[in-house]
Design a protein around this motif. Structure first.
Motif, PDB file in Angstrom:
ATOM      1  N   THR A   1     -11.770   2.476  34.202  1.00 20.00           N
ATOM      2  CA  THR A   1     -12.663   2.322  33.069  1.00 20.00           C
ATOM      3  C   THR A   1     -13.057   3.682  32.525  1.00 20.00           C
ATOM      4  O   THR A   1     -13.186   4.643  33.285  1.00 20.00           O
ATOM      5  N   TYR A   2     -13.212   3.751  31.215  1.00 24.94           N
ATOM      6  CA  TYR A   2     -13.780   4.930  30.588  1.00 24.94           C
ATOM      7  C   TYR A   2     -15.291   4.802  30.460  1.00 24.94           C
ATOM      8  O   TYR A   2     -15.963   5.745  30.067  1.00 24.94           O
TER       9      TYR A   2
ATOM     10  N   ALA B   1     -19.229   4.517  31.167  1.00 30.11           N
ATOM     11  CA  ALA B   1     -20.167   5.099  32.118  1.00 30.11           C
ATOM     12  C   ALA B   1     -20.501   4.052  33.181  1.00 30.11           C
ATOM     13  O   ALA B   1     -20.439   2.838  32.921  1.00 30.11           O
ATOM     14  N   ILE B   2     -20.819   4.531  34.356  1.00 24.13           N
ATOM     15  CA  ILE B   2     -21.259   3.661  35.450  1.00 24.13           C
ATOM     16  C   ILE B   2     -22.752   3.861  35.620  1.00 24.13           C
ATOM     17  O   ILE B   2     -23.228   5.013  35.664  1.00 24.13           O
TER      18      ILE B   2
ATOM     19  N   SER C   1     -21.584   9.475  33.110  1.00 16.79           N
ATOM     20  CA  SER C   1     -20.349   9.368  32.342  1.00 16.79           C
ATOM     21  C   SER C   1     -19.137   9.448  33.255  1.00 16.79           C
ATOM     22  O   SER C   1     -19.101  10.243  34.201  1.00 16.79           O
ATOM     23  N   SER C   2     -18.147   8.623  32.969  1.00 17.48           N
ATOM     24  CA  SER C   2     -16.884   8.676  33.711  1.00 17.48           C
ATOM     25  C   SER C   2     -15.973   9.772  33.171  1.00 17.48           C
ATOM     26  O   SER C   2     -14.932  10.048  33.756  1.00 17.48           O
TER      27      SER C   2
ATOM     28  N   ARG D   1     -21.627  10.968  41.536  1.00 13.27           N
ATOM     29  CA  ARG D   1     -20.369  10.275  41.769  1.00 13.27           C
ATOM     30  C   ARG D   1     -19.445  11.132  42.614  1.00 13.27           C
ATOM     31  O   ARG D   1     -19.496  12.355  42.574  1.00 13.27           O
TER      32      ARG D   1
ATOM     33  N   ASN E   1     -15.534  11.185  42.818  1.00 15.07           N
ATOM     34  CA  ASN E   1     -14.337  10.596  42.222  1.00 15.07           C
ATOM     35  C   ASN E   1     -13.274  10.277  43.266  1.00 15.07           C
ATOM     36  O   ASN E   1     -12.561   9.284  43.145  1.00 15.07           O
TER      37      ASN E   1
ATOM     38  N   ARG F   1     -14.192   7.138  44.635  1.00 18.02           N
ATOM     39  CA  ARG F   1     -14.441   6.140  43.600  1.00 18.02           C
ATOM     40  C   ARG F   1     -15.809   5.489  43.818  1.00 18.02           C
ATOM     41  O   ARG F   1     -15.973   4.268  43.678  1.00 18.02           O
TER      42      ARG F   1
ATOM     43  N   VAL G   1     -20.109   5.714  43.219  1.00 14.94           N
ATOM     44  CA  VAL G   1     -21.283   6.217  42.506  1.00 14.94           C
ATOM     45  C   VAL G   1     -22.503   5.956  43.379  1.00 14.94           C
ATOM     46  O   VAL G   1     -22.643   4.862  43.942  1.00 14.94           O
TER      47      VAL G   1
ATOM     48  N   THR H   1     -20.854  -1.343  34.702  1.00 13.24           N
ATOM     49  CA  THR H   1     -20.277  -0.552  33.609  1.00 13.24           C
ATOM     50  C   THR H   1     -21.216  -0.678  32.420  1.00 13.24           C
ATOM     51  O   THR H   1     -21.725  -1.756  32.122  1.00 13.24           O
TER      52      THR H   1
END
Length: 119
Positions: free
Chosen positions: A28-29, A31-32, A50-51, A70, A72, A75, A77, A96
């Motif tokens: 996903t683009y 934000a989480i 923001s992702s 986060r 990455n 994966r 948060v 999301t």
């Protein structure tokens, strides 16, 4: 489709800290972010990251006490919650984020994790 799985909730005394986690599966683009919902209360958006560039946003109610981060590679948060208060008691959801700020909209979210703060 994105799947989100929260963990790390529990019972904590007032003034203590707790970190909850959210593992994000799928791409996903968006934000989480995190929102919470207490019994009889409306959903409350708390924070998002923001992702794309890692920029963060905090609602006034948690600014200075909560920190979103986060990892990455994992994966994941996180939401680090400090100086917890009984009024922070709620189910916390990872999601999301479509819209954040004065109003919030979420697209997908997990099953939630219960956070209970005792006085």
């Amino acid at each position: 489709q994105v799947q989100l799985v929260e963990s790390g909730g529990g019972l904590v005394q007032s003034g203590r800290s707790l970190r909850i986690s959210c593992v994000v599966s799928g791409f996903t683009y968006r934000a989480i972010g995190w929102f919470r919902q207490a019994p009889g209360k409306e959903r409350e958006g708390l924070s998002c990251i923001s992702s794309v560039d890692g920029n963060t946003y905090y609602a006034d109610s948690v600014k200075g006490r909560f920190t979103i981060a986060r990892d990455n590679a994992k994966r994941t948060v996180y939401l680090e919650m400090n100086n917890l208060k009984p009024e922070d008691t709620a189910v916390y959801y990872c999601a999301t984020v479509l819209v954040y700020g004065s109003s919030w909209e979420f697209e997908d979210w997990g099953q939630g994790t219960q956070v209970t703060v005792s006085s």
